[in-house]
Design a protein around this motif. Structure first.
Motif, PDB file in Angstrom:
ATOM      1  N   PHE A  67       7.090  20.428  -9.165  1.00 53.16           N
ATOM      2  CA  PHE A  67       7.204  19.198  -9.788  1.00 53.16           C
ATOM      3  C   PHE A  67       6.337  18.028  -8.985  1.00 53.16           C
ATOM      4  N   PRO A  68       5.687  17.129  -9.408  1.00 56.38           N
ATOM      5  CA  PRO A  68       4.744  16.433  -8.990  1.00 56.38           C
ATOM      6  C   PRO A  68       5.409  15.548  -7.629  1.00 56.38           C
ATOM      7  N   LEU A  69       6.797  14.923  -7.821  1.00 58.97           N
ATOM      8  CA  LEU A  69       7.124  14.327  -7.022  1.00 58.97           C
ATOM      9  C   LEU A  69       7.911  15.077  -5.579  1.00 58.97           C
ATOM     10  N   ASN A  70       7.743  16.543  -5.710  1.00 68.10           N
ATOM     11  CA  ASN A  70       8.166  17.271  -4.748  1.00 68.10           C
ATOM     12  C   ASN A  70       6.741  17.613  -3.831  1.00 68.10           C
ATOM     13  N   ALA A  71       5.636  17.159  -4.383  1.00 69.48           N
ATOM     14  CA  ALA A  71       4.234  17.465  -3.570  1.00 69.48           C
ATOM     15  C   ALA A  71       4.275  17.222  -2.071  1.00 69.48           C
ATOM     16  N   GLN A  72       4.753  15.941  -1.712  1.00 62.60           N
ATOM     17  CA  GLN A  72       4.733  15.552  -0.344  1.00 62.60           C
ATOM     18  C   GLN A  72       5.731  14.493  -0.205  1.00 62.60           C
ATOM     19  N   GLU A  73       6.143  14.241   0.916  1.00 58.86           N
ATOM     20  CA  GLU A  73       7.069  13.223   1.513  1.00 58.86           C
ATOM     21  C   GLU A  73       6.367  11.610   1.286  1.00 58.86           C
ATOM     22  N   ASP A  98      16.491   3.754  -3.156  1.00 65.06           N
ATOM     23  CA  ASP A  98      16.723   4.732  -1.886  1.00 65.06           C
ATOM     24  C   ASP A  98      15.928   5.873  -1.592  1.00 65.06           C
ATOM     25  N   SER A  99      15.004   6.327  -2.539  1.00 68.00           N
ATOM     26  CA  SER A  99      14.088   7.410  -2.093  1.00 68.00           C
ATOM     27  C   SER A  99      12.847   6.843  -1.798  1.00 68.00           C
ATOM     28  N   GLY A 100      12.643   5.381  -1.486  1.00 67.18           N
ATOM     29  CA  GLY A 100      11.768   4.706  -1.069  1.00 67.18           C
ATOM     30  C   GLY A 100      10.489   4.408  -1.942  1.00 67.18           C
ATOM     31  N   LYS A 105       0.951  -1.045   0.026  1.00 70.17           N
ATOM     32  CA  LYS A 105       0.017  -0.225   0.146  1.00 70.17           C
ATOM     33  C   LYS A 105       0.958   1.134   0.006  1.00 70.17           C
ATOM     34  N   GLY A 106       0.619   2.093  -0.914  1.00 73.93           N
ATOM     35  CA  GLY A 106       1.609   3.204  -1.078  1.00 73.93           C
ATOM     36  C   GLY A 106       0.906   4.441  -1.557  1.00 73.93           C
ATOM     37  N   MET A 107       1.870   5.530  -1.695  1.00 79.82           N
ATOM     38  CA  MET A 107       1.224   6.854  -2.090  1.00 79.82           C
ATOM     39  C   MET A 107       2.114   6.982  -3.536  1.00 79.82           C
ATOM     40  N   ALA A 108       0.989   7.155  -4.583  1.00 82.54           N
ATOM     41  CA  ALA A 108       1.339   7.314  -5.973  1.00 82.54           C
ATOM     42  C   ALA A 108       1.484   8.758  -6.414  1.00 82.54           C
ATOM     43  N   VAL A 109       2.365   9.032  -7.371  1.00 81.32           N
ATOM     44  CA  VAL A 109       2.364  10.123  -8.097  1.00 81.32           C
ATOM     45  C   VAL A 109       2.669   9.945  -9.645  1.00 81.32           C
TER      46      VAL A 109
END
Lengths: 468, 203
Positions: free
Chosen positions: B58-64, B90-92, B8-12
């Motif tokens: 930049f979409p990847l910077n929207a949240q941790e 390494d970024s998860g 279960k993850g968070m997608a961008v």
């Protein structure tokens, strides 16, 4: 019963298959493994597990990606020297032959392997570099691998691999004046896309391929990966054998005769079936340049920069983005676009024939813009100097430097400045490839030479005609 | 390497085609030892200003905590640098969903526990539309080759042998060493029948 017709891929695969699992994945034997500075991750993995190199005599190490092309000034950079020193240490610890910086046979793995006779038809060659497809020009099964796979090859001399699908690209007809193997490569990638041959091994065939020199064949196979194919192969013939004979590691005496007989049997059978086929008419291929940030964004030099609405909807955003990055306007002629610097070299176009073609254009002419020429190996450099080509480049005002991957990837510090436009004989025009903000136009060495003479993207045919 | 079968993850979404490995990690960072971590180099020049600050848009910077990427076709094309996968891992990042992948990248991904999941164009369009405004939770079932993101439920494909490897966390070197005898026998026969395949044609 008639035997089933086989492709060259089938024959090469079968010859290296140790076993095939039930799920269809094969374990393949590796005949040659080439490593370079970037292989430090793999050597590190080996160390973690307390393993040593399984077949050091089949493993060869090259200083290329970080090789200082201006040996004295760059050799003080601790980051660059650290990468080279690590490779030296790993090669020494594992008893692997190293082509070091001061070796008269030093150079880019994909240039030196063939020069040394390490690359032969019928071999399986791996290297932790995507341009390993170059060696397929000899009728070898050669493909690039990642660090985990490099560690696996170091530890076991084998690799797990699912057999790719087969694709044949036939090039028939006659190449026009100033049209080279690089133009064939950019031509097909421009048509089929950077993922046009994904999942496939591409076999190049047809009259035009038969007529290419080994240097030209290597350029074409080298670029296969830019069209998505991990493998590019060409059937070996007399041109191949003549290139290999008497090279240092090539088979000698009785082994040579047996080798040639075995190699002649490698070609695809006449009635072999390919999963995909493509046909190119050589007469339709013009000197080609890339205008964008992907090798598929390539057009004849006579064309204009495309507008977003001229391409399929799926590719529109990429066109807009590329035009912005490249600082180009849709509708403007490619020819005449001002260029800031040039680079001639790399595993794609750093061989003697490439330098001859570029020098032929530059003979008696001056470069309007700065640039440098980095031969693909120390041997190419020595050969070019024996022929006086270095004098032509220097007289034109270009820098003549030592061999390495140099400005193709910039790891050694040979970088294009932000916003500068570079006419380059290399393989990738990706954003930032030659330096952050650098604008790369890919083309043949002769076209790069033409751009240096005028300071603009130029149709080399004008300059060639005036020479005749 | 630990295996995994559901996540279960968070997608961008990075709505671009041809995100090559030079974008995933520019070459200048590749001399850094892996132990220092490659996460900070992920998509460095797309994601950061020249000062090194993150670009807000930049979409990847929207949240941790982003762990899944959805991207356009031909993701990971280009250089064989496994560092591109290290930067993602390494970024998860656990999974990338795209219509197609560079062959070498996909292979490298699986060797590091990262799922390169191939989706059809329709699924790509549906996912990218759902992710247009903000990152969302995604459920991945590797065994069933399925994903669920809001109301979008879809299938993905991956080579069966790769799925097994990811699920079990298998390491190729361990597997291959079980075949030591077969490899030695193969080498022996090749050496006898194809002597020219050894450098200089001699032993």
């Amino acid at each position: 019963m008639k035997p089933i017709a086989q492709t060259m891929l089938d024959k090469l695969w079968t010859a290296h298959e140790v076993l095939r699992r039930e799920d269809g994945v094969s374990l393949l034997w590796i005949d040659r493994h080439l490593v370079h500075e970037g292989s430090h991750h793999a050597f590190g993995k080996l160390k973690e597990r307390g393993l040593s190199v399984c077949e050091p005599d089949l493993t060869f190490a090259f200083v290329d990606h970080y090789a200082p092309t201006r040996r004295s000034s760059q050799t003080s950079d601790p980051q660059i020297m650290g990468m080279i020193e690590t490779l030296r240490q790993n090669a020494h610890d594992h008893g692997v032959h190293l082509y070091d910086l001061d070796d008269p046979r030093q150079g880019i793995a994909h240039v030196v392997g063939p020069e040394e006779g390490l690359t032969l038809p019928g071999l399986l060659i791996n290297c932790g570099d995507s341009h390993t497809s170059t060696h397929g020009a000899f009728g070898a099964l050669a493909f690039g691998i990642g660090a985990t796979e490099v560690a696996h090859v170091l530890a076991t001399q084998t690799i797990w691999q699912r057999k790719p699908k087969s694709m044949r690209i036939r090039v028939e007809g006659t190449l026009g004046l100033g049209v080279t193997a690089k133009d064939i490569a950019l031509g097909w990638i421009g048509k089929l896309g950077t993922d046009g041959a994904q999942g496939h091994a591409v076999e190049y065939a047809g009259a035009v391929i038969r007529g290419l020199s080994m240097e030209g064949r290597m350029t074409l196979c080298n670029m296969s990966i830019e069209g998505g194919a991990r493998f590019g192969i060409i059937a070996p013939d007399e041109t191949t054998f003549a290139y290999i004979k008497d090279r240092p590691f090539a088979p000698k005496a009785g082994a040579w005769e047996q080798a040639c007989a075995d190699w002649r049997a490698l070609s695809s059978d006449n009635d072999a079936q390919f999963d995909r086929e493509a046909l190119l008419d050589a007469s339709e291929i013009a000197p080609t340049v890339t205008w964008g940030t992907s090798p598929e964004q390539a057009l004849p030099i006579t064309a204009a920069v495309p507008a977003a609405n001229e391409v399929t909807p799926a590719k529109r955003e990429a066109v807009r983005d590329a035009l912005e990055y490249m600082g180009l306007k849709a509708g403007h002629k490619l020819e005449g676009t001002a260029v800031d610097r040039v680079f001639i070299g790399s595993c794609t176009n750093g061989r003697i024939e490439d330098l001859r073609e570029a020098a032929h254009v530059l003979r008696g002419r001056k470069a309007k813009i700065p640039g440098h020429v980095s031969p693909g190996s120390a041997k190419v450099k020595a050969q070019a100097e024996a022929e006086g080509l270095d004098q032509i480049f220097k007289a034109a005002g270009l820098d003549w430097v030592a061999s390495g991957c140099s400005m193709c990837v910039g790891m050694n510090g040979d970088l294009v400045e932000k916003g500068q436009r570079c006419a380059s004989s290399t393989n990738r025009n990706f954003k930032g490839r030659q330096g952050r903000g650098a604008r790369t136009h890919l083309m043949s060495p002769a076209m790069v030479a033409a751009a240096s003479v005028t300071g603009m993207l130029t149709d080399v045919r004008w300059l060639l005609e005036r020479h005749q | 390497m630990a295996g995994w079968s559901t996540d279960k993850g968070m997608a961008v979404c990075l709505p671009q085609a041809n995100i090559d490995t030079d974008q995933l990690i520019p070459a200048r960072f590749m001399s850094v030892p892996r132990a220092q971590g490659y996460g900070r180099f992920l998509l460095h020049d797309m994601r950061r200003e020249e000062t090194g600050d993150l670009k807000a848009a930049f979409p990847l910077n929207a949240q941790e905590g982003i762990s899944v990427l959805v991207a356009g076709r031909n993701f990971g094309s280009g250089s064989s640098r496994e560092a591109a996968v290290y930067a993602l891992v390494d970024s998860g990042i656990r999974a990338v969903f795209a219509p197609s992948f560079g062959d070498i990248f996909a292979s490298n991904a699986v060797n590091n526990g990262l799922l390169p999941a191939q989706i059809d164009e329709a699924t790509y369009v549906a996912l990218s539309q759902s992710l247009e405004r903000r990152p969302q939770t995604i459920m991945i079932d590797l065994g069933a080759r399925s994903l669920q993101l809001g109301s979008v439920g879809a299938r993905f494909s991956i080579d069966d042998s790769w799925a097994l490897k990811l699920i079990n966390g298998w390491d190729d070197i361990d597997i291959t060493r079980h075949h030591r005898t077969a490899i030695a026998a193969f080498k022996n026969i090749r050496h006898q029948t194809t002597v020219w395949a050894w450098p200089n044609g001699a032993d």
